[in-house]
Motif scaffolding. Structure first.
Motif, PDB file in Angstrom:
ATOM      1  N   THR A 185       0.818  -1.208   0.000  1.00  0.00           N
ATOM      2  CA  THR A 185       0.000   0.000   0.000  1.00  0.00           C
ATOM      3  C   THR A 185       0.851   1.258   0.000  1.00  0.00           C
ATOM      4  O   THR A 185       0.382   2.327  -0.356  1.00  0.00           O
ATOM      5  CB  THR A 185      -0.922   0.015   1.225  1.00  0.00           C
ATOM      6  OG1 THR A 185      -0.143  -0.243   2.411  1.00  0.00           O
ATOM      7  CG2 THR A 185      -2.013  -1.035   1.108  1.00  0.00           C
ATOM      8  N   ALA A 186       2.108   1.153   0.410  1.00  0.00           N
ATOM      9  CA  ALA A 186       3.012   2.306   0.397  1.00  0.00           C
ATOM     10  C   ALA A 186       3.754   2.444  -0.922  1.00  0.00           C
ATOM     11  O   ALA A 186       4.565   3.350  -1.085  1.00  0.00           O
ATOM     12  CB  ALA A 186       4.025   2.189   1.541  1.00  0.00           C
ATOM     13  N   GLY A 187       3.473   1.540  -1.863  1.00  0.00           N
ATOM     14  CA  GLY A 187       4.107   1.622  -3.170  1.00  0.00           C
ATOM     15  C   GLY A 187       5.415   0.879  -3.281  1.00  0.00           C
ATOM     16  O   GLY A 187       6.057   0.891  -4.338  1.00  0.00           O
ATOM     17  N   LEU A 188       5.844   0.218  -2.193  1.00  0.00           N
ATOM     18  CA  LEU A 188       7.079  -0.563  -2.252  1.00  0.00           C
ATOM     19  C   LEU A 188       6.851  -1.825  -3.068  1.00  0.00           C
ATOM     20  O   LEU A 188       5.802  -2.468  -2.969  1.00  0.00           O
ATOM     21  CB  LEU A 188       7.545  -0.926  -0.839  1.00  0.00           C
ATOM     22  CG  LEU A 188       7.862   0.228   0.108  1.00  0.00           C
ATOM     23  CD1 LEU A 188       8.232  -0.298   1.485  1.00  0.00           C
ATOM     24  CD2 LEU A 188       8.989   1.082  -0.449  1.00  0.00           C
ATOM     25  N   GLU A 189       7.827  -2.186  -3.874  1.00  0.00           N
ATOM     26  CA  GLU A 189       7.699  -3.364  -4.718  1.00  0.00           C
ATOM     27  C   GLU A 189       8.403  -4.546  -4.064  1.00  0.00           C
ATOM     28  O   GLU A 189       9.553  -4.449  -3.632  1.00  0.00           O
ATOM     29  CB  GLU A 189       8.289  -3.087  -6.096  1.00  0.00           C
ATOM     30  CG  GLU A 189       8.031  -4.210  -7.095  1.00  0.00           C
ATOM     31  CD  GLU A 189       8.394  -3.803  -8.511  1.00  0.00           C
ATOM     32  OE1 GLU A 189       9.096  -4.591  -9.182  1.00  0.00           O
ATOM     33  OE2 GLU A 189       7.976  -2.710  -8.936  1.00  0.00           O
ATOM     34  N   LEU A 190       7.687  -5.674  -3.975  1.00  0.00           N
ATOM     35  CA  LEU A 190       8.229  -6.875  -3.361  1.00  0.00           C
ATOM     36  C   LEU A 190       8.484  -7.938  -4.423  1.00  0.00           C
ATOM     37  O   LEU A 190       7.777  -8.026  -5.421  1.00  0.00           O
ATOM     38  CB  LEU A 190       7.249  -7.439  -2.320  1.00  0.00           C
ATOM     39  CG  LEU A 190       6.809  -6.519  -1.190  1.00  0.00           C
ATOM     40  CD1 LEU A 190       5.801  -7.242  -0.299  1.00  0.00           C
ATOM     41  CD2 LEU A 190       8.010  -6.059  -0.371  1.00  0.00           C
ATOM     42  N   ARG A 191       9.493  -8.743  -4.184  1.00  0.00           N
ATOM     43  CA  ARG A 191       9.770  -9.890  -5.051  1.00  0.00           C
ATOM     44  C   ARG A 191       9.805 -11.128  -4.165  1.00  0.00           C
ATOM     45  O   ARG A 191      10.726 -11.319  -3.372  1.00  0.00           O
ATOM     46  CB  ARG A 191      11.104  -9.733  -5.773  1.00  0.00           C
ATOM     47  CG  ARG A 191      11.446 -10.915  -6.667  1.00  0.00           C
ATOM     48  CD  ARG A 191      12.796 -10.735  -7.334  1.00  0.00           C
ATOM     49  NE  ARG A 191      13.178 -11.936  -8.076  1.00  0.00           N
ATOM     50  CZ  ARG A 191      13.811 -12.974  -7.541  1.00  0.00           C
ATOM     51  NH1 ARG A 191      14.132 -12.939  -6.255  1.00  0.00           N
ATOM     52  NH2 ARG A 191      14.116 -14.026  -8.277  1.00  0.00           N
ATOM     53  N   ALA A 192       8.783 -11.952  -4.264  1.00  0.00           N
ATOM     54  CA  ALA A 192       8.718 -13.166  -3.462  1.00  0.00           C
ATOM     55  C   ALA A 192       9.559 -14.257  -4.116  1.00  0.00           C
ATOM     56  O   ALA A 192       9.472 -14.474  -5.331  1.00  0.00           O
ATOM     57  CB  ALA A 192       7.267 -13.633  -3.329  1.00  0.00           C
ATOM     58  N   PRO A 193      10.394 -14.938  -3.338  1.00  0.00           N
ATOM     59  CA  PRO A 193      11.270 -15.962  -3.925  1.00  0.00           C
ATOM     60  C   PRO A 193      10.553 -17.240  -4.346  1.00  0.00           C
ATOM     61  O   PRO A 193      11.127 -18.058  -5.056  1.00  0.00           O
ATOM     62  CB  PRO A 193      12.272 -16.245  -2.797  1.00  0.00           C
ATOM     63  CG  PRO A 193      11.561 -15.868  -1.546  1.00  0.00           C
ATOM     64  CD  PRO A 193      10.658 -14.730  -1.912  1.00  0.00           C
ATOM     65  N   TYR A 194       9.316 -17.425  -3.901  1.00  0.00           N
ATOM     66  CA  TYR A 194       8.582 -18.647  -4.223  1.00  0.00           C
ATOM     67  C   TYR A 194       7.223 -18.294  -4.827  1.00  0.00           C
ATOM     68  O   TYR A 194       6.689 -17.209  -4.602  1.00  0.00           O
ATOM     69  CB  TYR A 194       8.370 -19.515  -2.980  1.00  0.00           C
ATOM     70  CG  TYR A 194       9.649 -19.983  -2.336  1.00  0.00           C
ATOM     71  CD1 TYR A 194      10.305 -21.128  -2.787  1.00  0.00           C
ATOM     72  CD2 TYR A 194      10.208 -19.272  -1.271  1.00  0.00           C
ATOM     73  CE1 TYR A 194      11.483 -21.563  -2.191  1.00  0.00           C
ATOM     74  CE2 TYR A 194      11.380 -19.701  -0.674  1.00  0.00           C
ATOM     75  CZ  TYR A 194      12.020 -20.846  -1.139  1.00  0.00           C
ATOM     76  OH  TYR A 194      13.184 -21.266  -0.553  1.00  0.00           O
ATOM     77  N   GLY A 195       6.681 -19.260  -5.563  1.00  0.00           N
ATOM     78  CA  GLY A 195       5.339 -19.136  -6.095  1.00  0.00           C
ATOM     79  C   GLY A 195       4.384 -20.032  -5.337  1.00  0.00           C
ATOM     80  O   GLY A 195       4.734 -20.618  -4.301  1.00  0.00           O
TER      81      GLY A 195
END
Length: 368
Positions: free
Chosen positions: A71-81
């Protein structure tokens, strides 16, 4: 800890061989708040064995195609699907971005499969809506942020929603109330898995109390937190909302609130709805019913006296709104509540005229 008021926790399915109890999968979605998302990542994803906390293996899983933005606009990259969820003995949804729209079908299918294979499923705050969309809360007790509890109850009418609990443990399905209550539930999970000493050690490391009161502990029944949600504290309407909560014993209407906000009724209605998600009249009636519910539990006032102390213009008005929102008359609710208290176990095992106490589901009026 609260459990199902009529039959206790559902028996959990046997954990599938490929799943491991110490493996925790956290489903992350775009549009989720950073705080709620970080709670299980911090509790289960940091090695604190030096402090006496047994180690979990954390799998941060993308619940949908990226990029995932908070919600703060930070982009996350999750290592798993979602495929990694098949290895987890505990699956946590820390938040879901919408209280009206369901998560992606693939994520719901992963939750259902995990539950069928014996995994423990956890919804923190609005994560309960994802569990509801997956059908995992049907016929079960659950909680969520008190502000969204009426929506959860209306959207999934078979769910026994109680926003007055910090968290609800129904065996293989667990849910928590808003924000910090997610930490309480995570500590509870550690306590279940590894005992009170491990949970206390983790609480010390996080500089938290090891256990906060949760409804039935110490014989106290926890009531709805009437504090304002975090996102309206700085809004000019917050003062009007706080005044209304402090003066529920007085007879006033929405026009009174609009005048206190120096707005026309139409403008006030629009601003109030955009801020809280609820029409002001719906919200006010619900607050009065909740106040009546509390007085019926903790006082010996007659129903007529309760009506006057909650700002209803007549006992008839109280009875009508009370029955619509809680499914029983005030007298039946009081009798059922006292039967539960006399049970001595903190669970509502007894029923009065087929009625078990519950909180307002607000079928005709969806928001608090």
């Amino acid at each position: 800890m609260s459990q199902d008021p009529t039959h206790g926790p559902e028996p959990a399915a046997k954990l599938a061989a490929r799943r491991r109890r110490e493996v925790v999968a956290v489903l992350l979605f775009s549009g989720s708040p950073m705080f709620e998302s970080s709670i299980p990542l911090s509790v289960f994803g940091v090695d604190r064995q030096d402090a006496g906390v047994p180690r979990y293996r954390l799998l941060a899983c993308a619940g949908e195609d990226g990029p995932l933005r908070t919600t703060a606009g930070l982009e996350l990259r999750a290592p798993y699907g979602l495929g990694a969820v098949a290895r987890a003995g505990t699956v946590i949804v820390p938040a879901w971005r919408s209280i009206t729209g369901p998560p992606p079908p693939a994520a719901l299918a992963a939750l259902r499969r995990a539950h069928t294979e014996g995994a423990r499923i956890v919804g923190l705050c609005t994560g309960a809506f994802a569990l509801g969309a997956a059908g995992l809360l049907d016929g079960r007790p659950a909680t969520t942020h008190w502000m969204y509890a009426p929506t959860l109850a209306k959207r999934y009418p078979s769910v026994h929603v109680d926003p007055r609990e910090l968290f609800v443990d129904d065996g293989d399905i667990l849910t928590s109330a808003g924000t910090a209550a997610g930490i309480d539930l995570c500590l509870h999970i550690v306590r279940q898995d590894h005992g009170p000493e491990a949970a206390a050690a983790l609480a010390r490391r996080l500089v938290l109390p090891p256990r906060r009161g949760n409804g039935t502990e110490a014989g106290q029944h926890r009531h709805l937190d009437r504090s304002l949600p975090e996102d309206i504290g700085a809004d000019p309407l917050a003062e009007v909302v706080a005044w209304a909560l402090e003066h529920l014993h007085e007879q006033f209407d929405v026009e009174t609130l609009a005048a206190r906000a120096y707005m026309s009724r139409r403008t006030f209605d629009r601003r109030f709805r955009s801020l809280t998600g609820s029409a002001p009249l719906q919200w006010l009636i619900t607050q009065r019913v909740l106040q009546a519910q509390r007085l019926l539990e903790v006082s010996d006032y007659s129903v007529d006296e309760v009506a006057g102390r909650c700002g209803f213009r007549s006992p008839v008005a109280l009875r009508g709104h009370f029955r619509r929102q809680l499914g029983a008359s005030p007298a039946a609710y009081r009798a059922a509540y006292r039967a539960r208290q006399q049970d001595g176990s903190g669970r509502a095992k007894q029923m009065v005229d087929g009625f078990t106490p519950r909180v307002p589901a607000q079928r005709p009026r969806p928001e608090r």
